[in-house]
Design an enzyme around this catalytic site. Structure first.
Site, mmCIF file in Angstrom:
data_model
loop_
_atom_site.group_PDB
_atom_site.id
_atom_site.type_symbol
_atom_site.label_atom_id
_atom_site.label_comp_id
_atom_site.label_asym_id
_atom_site.label_seq_id
_atom_site.Cartn_x
_atom_site.Cartn_y
_atom_site.Cartn_z
ATOM 1 N N ARG A 129 46.925 31.985 37.508
ATOM 2 C CA ARG A 129 48.039 32.323 36.615
ATOM 3 C C ARG A 129 49.058 31.193 36.602
ATOM 4 O O ARG A 129 49.411 30.659 37.654
ATOM 5 C CB ARG A 129 48.731 33.611 37.094
ATOM 6 C CG ARG A 129 47.789 34.804 37.304
ATOM 7 C CD ARG A 129 47.421 35.482 36.011
ATOM 8 N NE ARG A 129 46.428 36.538 36.213
ATOM 9 C CZ ARG A 129 46.731 37.805 36.492
ATOM 10 N NH1 ARG A 129 47.986 38.169 36.609
ATOM 11 N NH2 ARG A 129 45.773 38.693 36.636
ATOM 12 N N ARG A 161 53.079 36.767 45.219
ATOM 13 C CA ARG A 161 52.795 36.259 43.871
ATOM 14 C C ARG A 161 52.551 34.761 43.935
ATOM 15 O O ARG A 161 53.364 34.026 44.510
ATOM 16 C CB ARG A 161 53.960 36.561 42.923
ATOM 17 C CG ARG A 161 53.650 36.357 41.452
ATOM 18 C CD ARG A 161 54.797 36.898 40.604
ATOM 19 N NE ARG A 161 54.553 36.711 39.194
ATOM 20 C CZ ARG A 161 53.872 37.561 38.422
ATOM 21 N NH1 ARG A 161 53.377 38.661 38.953
ATOM 22 N NH2 ARG A 161 53.696 37.330 37.140
ATOM 23 N N GLU A 170 52.241 46.539 43.003
ATOM 24 C CA GLU A 170 50.958 46.865 42.365
ATOM 25 C C GLU A 170 49.820 46.038 42.959
ATOM 26 O O GLU A 170 49.914 44.815 43.060
ATOM 27 C CB GLU A 170 51.065 46.624 40.854
ATOM 28 C CG GLU A 170 49.771 46.760 40.108
ATOM 29 C CD GLU A 170 49.281 45.415 39.601
ATOM 30 O OE1 GLU A 170 48.069 45.154 39.769
ATOM 31 O OE2 GLU A 170 50.080 44.636 39.047
ATOM 32 N N SER A 180 45.750 47.727 38.668
ATOM 33 C CA SER A 180 46.078 48.366 37.392
ATOM 34 C C SER A 180 44.757 48.816 36.797
ATOM 35 O O SER A 180 43.875 47.993 36.542
ATOM 36 C CB SER A 180 46.764 47.386 36.438
ATOM 37 O OG SER A 180 48.111 47.193 36.789
ATOM 38 N N ARG A 229 48.306 41.175 47.775
ATOM 39 C CA ARG A 229 49.329 42.144 48.175
ATOM 40 C C ARG A 229 48.797 43.144 49.195
ATOM 41 O O ARG A 229 49.573 43.707 49.962
ATOM 42 C CB ARG A 229 49.886 42.850 46.935
ATOM 43 C CG ARG A 229 50.713 41.904 46.077
ATOM 44 C CD ARG A 229 51.150 42.501 44.779
ATOM 45 N NE ARG A 229 51.922 41.529 44.008
ATOM 46 C CZ ARG A 229 52.356 41.735 42.774
ATOM 47 N NH1 ARG A 229 52.096 42.880 42.160
ATOM 48 N NH2 ARG A 229 53.049 40.810 42.135
#
Length: 426
Positions: free
Chosen positions: A261, A276, A348, A351, A390
């Site tokens: 990302r 992140r 999170e 998802s 995470r």
């Protein structure tokens, strides 16, 4: 892509649905283009019919001694006119396709509108851990246990990067292997896709054109390629331009890949360490189903993601996202959020989303109905199963002990050579 017939039949209803996603849609110009398209199609068909009629009349005109050159001239003129109509039609359809490609998916009717402030927690598993000693955050634990080297990660790559070392690398790999073993038990097919994808793959997944600037592009490649932001992008293209049989469905896949990302987050406390980054590991699930099997597949995938955290023994909650907080190409999303004690926030780790037929329309992924023989668009669903960046810090923080050690969940111990705890480096 949204079914254009929904816009034609009730543009105000579609506009209201997209407004729940905080998207302001104006279909007036699009509907004008659509009317012009229909007129051009009708003119083209009329011209073709007239060309056919005139061509069929040539033998009779010849037999009667008439002038067929005038007929040939008329047929040629009609052909030239049709060529112009077809050029205008192509330009119109290109504009219409660009407009449709930019629209987000229609959210399911039961979703509330608005952004993340309207997300609704559904249930929790376990209790928040409480400590009778001064607990450490995962960055401190990683350093004291020798699990991650943040400084050298930044040195060789830049901020937002890290290096798993020694037992840290083993623990990360144990998590991935545990996830893989669980998906195999559930009958999912294991896929290792390429990490560089062509532009069409991003379009079919619904990430392009809106998020075209949020991926890493490889310069100088032909065709142009980007590095996958998630394995979903590859998996939902697996059956692109194919017609499946109904008996093949549902198709269930999972893949392990690093994810890349461009946006690594901020310097906020809640995004320190591995919370992140530019690159992280994830096991991703994808299903292709019939419309009738779509809702059951969604519940199955939510349950699968939850069970992974339950078997690890981690405290988490399940949240139903508001329409404005689900991604561009999805109609429905539930987030599984793990508790990070040091920052007192749920983050999170999965998802689970249903795209309905949005991605299938873009990728022309269909199946043949065994009763009618007609083709229908499949429904595609995806869910993280799970993202480790995470889970890793949650595991360290939730299972830390007063002496600075961390207990290893029982389900991970076989992948760690039987090791039951990680102790501080002396």
């Amino acid at each position: 892509m949204i079914d254009v017939n929904l816009i034609r039949q009730d543009p105000e209803k579609v506009k209201a649905a997209l407004a729940k996603k905080l998207w302001d849609a104006d279909f007036s110009e699009f509907l004008t283009w659509d009317s012009q398209r229909k007129e051009l199609l009708q003119k083209t068909e009329n011209n073709k019919a007239e060309q056919n009629r005139l061509s069929k009349s040539v033998p009779e005109v010849k037999k009667a001694g008439g002038d067929v050159q005038a007929i040939f001239a008329k047929v040629k003129a009609l052909g030239a006119e049709n060529k112009q109509f077809e050029e205008e039609l192509a330009a119109l359809e290109a504009k219409m396709n660009d407009f449709l490609a930019a629209l987000p998916n229609i959210p399911d009717d039961d979703l509330v509108g608005g952004g993340k402030e309207n997300n609704k927690p559904i249930r929790e598993f376990g209790k928040k851990p409480e400590f009778n000693f001064k607990a450490k955050d995962h960055v401190e634990l990683c350093e004291s246990l020798g699990l991650i080297d943040f400084k050298r990660g930044a040195k060789i790559s830049g901020s937002g990067s890290w290096i798993y070392t020694n037992l840290g690398a083993q623990l990360e790999w144990a998590l991935i292997n545990f996830f893989i073993s669980e998906h195999l038990k559930d009958g999912y097919t294991f896929i290792l896709p390429p990490h560089t994808l062509n532009e069409q793959s991003g379009y079919v997944a619904g990430q392009f054109p809106k998020f075209k600037d949020e991926v890493f592009w490889l310069n100088g490649t032909d065709p142009q390629r980007f590095i996958l932001p998630t394995a979903e992008t590859a998996l939902v293209n697996f059956h692109r331009d194919e017609i499946l049989s109904e008996d093949e469905l549902p198709k269930k896949y999972f893949a392990y890949t690093p994810c890349y990302r461009r946006e690594a987050g901020s310097y906020r406390t809640e995004e320190r360490g591995t919370i992140r980054g530019y690159q992280f590991n994830k096991v991703e699930m994808v299903q292709y189903t019939t419309q009738e099997g779509s809702d059951a597949a969604f519940e199955e995938m939510v349950g699968k993601a939850e069970r992974l955290l339950q078997k690890l023994g981690l405290h988490y909650r399940l949240s139903k996202l508001a329409a404005g907080d689900i991604s561009h190409s999805m109609a429905r999303t539930y987030d599984i959020e793990v508790w990070i004690p040091s920052i007192g926030i749920y983050k999170e780790v999965s998802s689970v989303s249903n795209a309905r037929d949005y991605q299938a329309r873009r990728g022309m992924v269909r199946y043949r109905d065994k009763e009618t023989g007609k083709t229908k668009y499949v429904h595609t669903l995806n869910g993280s199963g799970l993202a480790t960046s995470r889970v890793f810090p949650a595991l360290l923080e939730q299972f830390q002990q007063e002496d600075g050690s961390v207990k290893i969940p029982e389900v991970l111990q076989p992948f760690m050579g039987g090791l039951k705890e990680i102790k501080p480096i002396k």
